[in-house]
Scaffold this motif. Structure first.
Motif, PDB file in Angstrom:
ATOM      1  N   SER A  52      50.651  52.672  42.440  1.00 19.93           N
ATOM      2  CA  SER A  52      50.719  52.075  41.115  1.00 19.93           C
ATOM      3  C   SER A  52      49.397  52.238  40.361  1.00 19.93           C
ATOM      4  CB  SER A  52      51.096  50.596  41.233  1.00 19.93           C
ATOM      5  OG  SER A  52      50.166  49.932  42.051  1.00 19.93           O
ATOM      6  N   MET A  53      49.453  52.050  39.052  1.00 21.01           N
ATOM      7  CA  MET A  53      48.268  52.090  38.198  1.00 21.01           C
ATOM      8  C   MET A  53      48.213  50.785  37.411  1.00 21.01           C
ATOM      9  SD  MET A  53      48.327  56.026  36.755  1.00 21.01           S
ATOM     10  CE  MET A  53      50.006  56.017  36.138  1.00 21.01           C
ATOM     11  N   LEU A  54      47.021  50.402  37.004  1.00 22.00           N
ATOM     12  CA  LEU A  54      46.877  49.155  36.262  1.00 22.00           C
ATOM     13  C   LEU A  54      46.997  49.382  34.764  1.00 22.00           C
ATOM     14  CD1 LEU A  54      43.858  48.536  34.748  1.00 22.00           C
ATOM     15  CD2 LEU A  54      43.169  49.012  37.088  1.00 22.00           C
ATOM     16  N   SER A  55      47.126  48.277  34.036  1.00 19.13           N
ATOM     17  CA  SER A  55      47.195  48.313  32.581  1.00 19.13           C
ATOM     18  C   SER A  55      46.181  47.348  31.998  1.00 19.13           C
ATOM     19  CB  SER A  55      48.591  47.916  32.100  1.00 19.13           C
ATOM     20  OG  SER A  55      49.556  48.812  32.599  1.00 19.13           O
ATOM     21  N   LEU A  56      45.625  47.737  30.858  1.00 16.74           N
ATOM     22  CA  LEU A  56      44.727  46.854  30.117  1.00 16.74           C
ATOM     23  C   LEU A  56      45.531  46.103  29.066  1.00 16.74           C
ATOM     24  CD1 LEU A  56      41.642  49.125  29.311  1.00 16.74           C
ATOM     25  CD2 LEU A  56      41.925  47.514  31.208  1.00 16.74           C
ATOM     26  N   VAL A  57      45.141  44.854  28.833  1.00 14.00           N
ATOM     27  CA  VAL A  57      45.673  44.067  27.726  1.00 14.00           C
ATOM     28  C   VAL A  57      44.473  43.551  26.932  1.00 14.00           C
ATOM     29  CG1 VAL A  57      47.872  43.446  28.795  1.00 14.00           C
ATOM     30  CG2 VAL A  57      45.882  41.995  29.182  1.00 14.00           C
ATOM     31  N   GLY A  58      44.702  43.239  25.665  1.00 14.58           N
ATOM     32  CA  GLY A  58      43.603  42.853  24.803  1.00 14.58           C
ATOM     33  C   GLY A  58      43.360  41.370  24.673  1.00 14.58           C
ATOM     34  N   SER A  59      44.239  40.546  25.267  1.00 10.89           N
ATOM     35  CA  SER A  59      44.085  39.096  25.112  1.00 10.89           C
ATOM     36  C   SER A  59      44.896  38.348  26.165  1.00 10.89           C
ATOM     37  CB  SER A  59      44.571  38.662  23.724  1.00 10.89           C
ATOM     38  OG  SER A  59      45.979  38.846  23.629  1.00 10.89           O
ATOM     39  N   ASP A  60      44.611  37.051  26.290  1.00  7.62           N
ATOM     40  CA  ASP A  60      45.392  36.177  27.169  1.00  7.62           C
ATOM     41  C   ASP A  60      46.865  36.189  26.753  1.00  7.62           C
ATOM     42  OD1 ASP A  60      42.883  35.497  28.129  1.00  7.62           O
ATOM     43  OD2 ASP A  60      43.020  33.378  27.590  1.00  7.62           O
ATOM     44  N   GLY A  61      47.101  36.130  25.446  1.00  5.30           N
ATOM     45  CA  GLY A  61      48.465  36.102  24.927  1.00  5.30           C
ATOM     46  C   GLY A  61      49.242  37.357  25.286  1.00  5.30           C
ATOM     47  N   MET A  62      48.585  38.522  25.210  1.00  2.00           N
ATOM     48  CA  MET A  62      49.254  39.768  25.563  1.00  2.00           C
ATOM     49  C   MET A  62      49.575  39.783  27.055  1.00  2.00           C
ATOM     50  SD  MET A  62      48.148  43.760  24.909  1.00  2.00           S
ATOM     51  CE  MET A  62      48.297  43.687  23.135  1.00  2.00           C
ATOM     52  N   LEU A  63      48.670  39.262  27.878  1.00  3.08           N
ATOM     53  CA  LEU A  63      48.941  39.174  29.313  1.00  3.08           C
ATOM     54  C   LEU A  63      50.209  38.357  29.547  1.00  3.08           C
ATOM     55  CD1 LEU A  63      48.113  39.629  32.286  1.00  3.08           C
ATOM     56  CD2 LEU A  63      46.779  37.521  32.102  1.00  3.08           C
ATOM     57  N   GLN A  65      52.701  37.949  27.644  1.00  3.05           N
ATOM     58  CA  GLN A  65      53.893  38.670  27.195  1.00  3.05           C
ATOM     59  C   GLN A  65      54.434  39.586  28.284  1.00  3.05           C
ATOM     60  OE1 GLN A  65      52.044  40.215  23.329  1.00  3.05           O
ATOM     61  NE2 GLN A  65      54.240  40.475  23.033  1.00  3.05           N
ATOM     62  N   PHE A  66      53.554  40.084  29.178  1.00  2.00           N
ATOM     63  CA  PHE A  66      53.952  41.118  30.128  1.00  2.00           C
ATOM     64  C   PHE A  66      53.932  40.661  31.588  1.00  2.00           C
ATOM     65  CE2 PHE A  66      53.030  43.322  26.235  1.00  2.00           C
ATOM     66  CZ  PHE A  66      54.083  44.214  26.157  1.00  2.00           C
ATOM     67  N   VAL A  67      53.689  39.371  31.818  1.00  2.00           N
ATOM     68  CA  VAL A  67      53.786  38.773  33.153  1.00  2.00           C
ATOM     69  C   VAL A  67      54.626  37.505  32.996  1.00  2.00           C
ATOM     70  CG1 VAL A  67      52.499  37.686  35.048  1.00  2.00           C
ATOM     71  CG2 VAL A  67      51.544  39.686  33.884  1.00  2.00           C
ATOM     72  N   TYR A  68      55.679  37.386  33.821  1.00  2.00           N
ATOM     73  CA  TYR A  68      56.557  36.222  33.687  1.00  2.00           C
ATOM     74  C   TYR A  68      55.792  34.916  33.768  1.00  2.00           C
ATOM     75  CZ  TYR A  68      60.982  38.692  33.629  1.00  2.00           C
ATOM     76  OH  TYR A  68      62.030  39.484  33.260  1.00  2.00           O
ATOM     77  N   GLU A  69      54.948  34.809  34.787  1.00  2.00           N
ATOM     78  CA  GLU A  69      54.161  33.581  34.925  1.00  2.00           C
ATOM     79  C   GLU A  69      52.798  33.943  35.493  1.00  2.00           C
ATOM     80  OE1 GLU A  69      54.228  29.308  37.232  1.00  2.00           O
ATOM     81  OE2 GLU A  69      56.091  30.415  37.011  1.00  2.00           O
ATOM     82  N   VAL A  70      51.764  33.597  34.728  1.00  7.08           N
ATOM     83  CA  VAL A  70      50.403  33.814  35.206  1.00  7.08           C
ATOM     84  C   VAL A  70      50.028  32.584  36.034  1.00  7.08           C
ATOM     85  CG1 VAL A  70      48.001  34.218  34.566  1.00  7.08           C
ATOM     86  CG2 VAL A  70      49.843  35.211  33.170  1.00  7.08           C
ATOM     87  N   PRO A  71      49.839  32.729  37.348  1.00  2.74           N
ATOM     88  CA  PRO A  71      49.536  31.578  38.196  1.00  2.74           C
ATOM     89  C   PRO A  71      48.210  30.904  37.795  1.00  2.74           C
ATOM     90  CG  PRO A  71      50.121  33.494  39.532  1.00  2.74           C
ATOM     91  CD  PRO A  71      49.941  33.971  38.129  1.00  2.74           C
ATOM     92  N   ASP A  72      48.123  29.620  38.068  1.00  2.00           N
ATOM     93  CA  ASP A  72      46.899  28.865  37.756  1.00  2.00           C
ATOM     94  C   ASP A  72      45.673  29.500  38.408  1.00  2.00           C
ATOM     95  OD1 ASP A  72      48.265  27.016  36.206  1.00  2.00           O
ATOM     96  OD2 ASP A  72      48.527  25.597  37.867  1.00  2.00           O
ATOM     97  N   ALA A  73      45.823  29.950  39.637  1.00  2.00           N
ATOM     98  CA  ALA A  73      44.687  30.566  40.338  1.00  2.00           C
ATOM     99  C   ALA A  73      44.189  31.798  39.590  1.00  2.00           C
ATOM    100  CB  ALA A  73      45.079  30.937  41.772  1.00  2.00           C
ATOM    101  N   ALA A  74      45.089  32.551  38.969  1.00  2.00           N
ATOM    102  CA  ALA A  74      44.683  33.739  38.205  1.00  2.00           C
ATOM    103  C   ALA A  74      43.855  33.331  36.991  1.00  2.00           C
ATOM    104  CB  ALA A  74      45.907  34.536  37.779  1.00  2.00           C
ATOM    105  N   TRP A  75      44.296  32.295  36.273  1.00  2.00           N
ATOM    106  CA  TRP A  75      43.517  31.825  35.119  1.00  2.00           C
ATOM    107  C   TRP A  75      42.118  31.375  35.553  1.00  2.00           C
ATOM    108  CZ3 TRP A  75      45.003  33.773  30.945  1.00  2.00           C
ATOM    109  CH2 TRP A  75      46.329  33.794  30.530  1.00  2.00           C
ATOM    110  N   GLN A  76      42.041  30.704  36.686  1.00  2.00           N
ATOM    111  CA  GLN A  76      40.729  30.259  37.176  1.00  2.00           C
ATOM    112  C   GLN A  76      39.837  31.447  37.506  1.00  2.00           C
ATOM    113  OE1 GLN A  76      41.516  27.539  40.406  1.00  2.00           O
ATOM    114  NE2 GLN A  76      42.690  26.158  39.084  1.00  2.00           N
ATOM    115  N   LEU A  77      40.397  32.478  38.121  1.00  2.00           N
ATOM    116  CA  LEU A  77      39.627  33.678  38.432  1.00  2.00           C
ATOM    117  C   LEU A  77      39.183  34.403  37.160  1.00  2.00           C
ATOM    118  CD1 LEU A  77      41.751  34.999  41.413  1.00  2.00           C
ATOM    119  CD2 LEU A  77      39.357  34.261  41.528  1.00  2.00           C
ATOM    120  N   ILE A  78      40.075  34.494  36.191  1.00  2.00           N
ATOM    121  CA  ILE A  78      39.740  35.139  34.915  1.00  2.00           C
ATOM    122  C   ILE A  78      38.587  34.398  34.245  1.00  2.00           C
ATOM    123  CG2 ILE A  78      40.578  35.575  32.556  1.00  2.00           C
ATOM    124  CD1 ILE A  78      43.376  36.122  33.916  1.00  2.00           C
ATOM    125  N   ASP A  79      38.669  33.075  34.218  1.00  2.00           N
ATOM    126  CA  ASP A  79      37.624  32.257  33.587  1.00  2.00           C
ATOM    127  C   ASP A  79      36.283  32.381  34.306  1.00  2.00           C
ATOM    128  OD1 ASP A  79      39.401  31.410  31.648  1.00  2.00           O
ATOM    129  OD2 ASP A  79      39.818  29.482  32.620  1.00  2.00           O
TER     130      ASP A  79
END
Length: 185
Positions: A52-63, A65-79
């Motif tokens: 597989s290959m990854l994709s870039l998104v330009g914002s939290d909102g765009m993410l 749109q393309f992931v059914y549910e962003v887990p809480d742990a992912a938001w913490q890692l992003i922050d």
């Protein structure tokens, strides 16, 4: 930069492949919702389409749109991330099926780099981002290290950012819907 963005968008919307600077290393890119364009990147890289290959998104909102549910742990890692961070999610949606791993997951990174962020936001879709090299060869750390085979295979080469040096790939972490974290790279 504006002229480069406009030319790149024209190529992306027509299903083409671009060579562009990202928040990490130079990447091959296409519209992440276009299966034929994604297939072309696999061909350019001489890479098995089972990888597989990854994709870039330009914002939290765009993410979101393309992931059914962003887990809480992912938001913490992003922050908390200091360096560019790619996260692999269990349930992507709306992207080309050939971007997904065998288990149905897909990787996304929210880019903060000016060119790639603007490109994502103007395209209004994720942008494939994979290293600009033939599979199995070292990833180029700067524009000068990109092979002639790659340069001749793309539809558009961005002018912006060619003078940047010694970039590094992103960290990659998989976060499941149940918040299980696995460090990939």
């Amino acid at each position: 930069m504006t002229e480069d963005i406009n030319k790149a968008l024209e190529v992306l919307k027509a299903g083409g492949v671009i060579l562009y600077p990202t928040d990490t290393i130079w990447g091959l890119g296409c519209d992440a919702t276009n299966e034929k364009a994604v297939e072309r990147i696999f061909e350019i890289k001489k890479r098995a389409d089972s990888k597989s290959m990854l994709s870039l998104v330009g914002s939290d909102g765009m993410l979101q749109q393309f992931v059914y549910e962003v887990p809480d742990a992912a938001w913490q890692l992003i922050d908390a991330a200091v360096n560019p961070l790619t996260i692999i999610y269990d349930r992507p949606r709306g992207i080309a099926s050939n971007l997904m791993a065998e288990d149905g997951s897909a990787g996304f990174r929210i880019t903060g780099e000016a060119f790639s962020k603007t490109l994502c936001m103007r395209l209004r879709k994720p942008l494939v981002s994979t290293s600009a090299n033939i599979s199995g060869q070292p990833a180029p750390r700067c524009f000068r290290e990109i092979s002639p085979d790659i340069l001749s295979a793309v539809d558009y080469i961005v002018e912006y950012g060619r003078d940047a040096d010694n970039a590094s790939p992103s960290n990659i972490i998989k976060v499941t819907d149940s918040n299980v974290i696995k460090i990939i790279r």
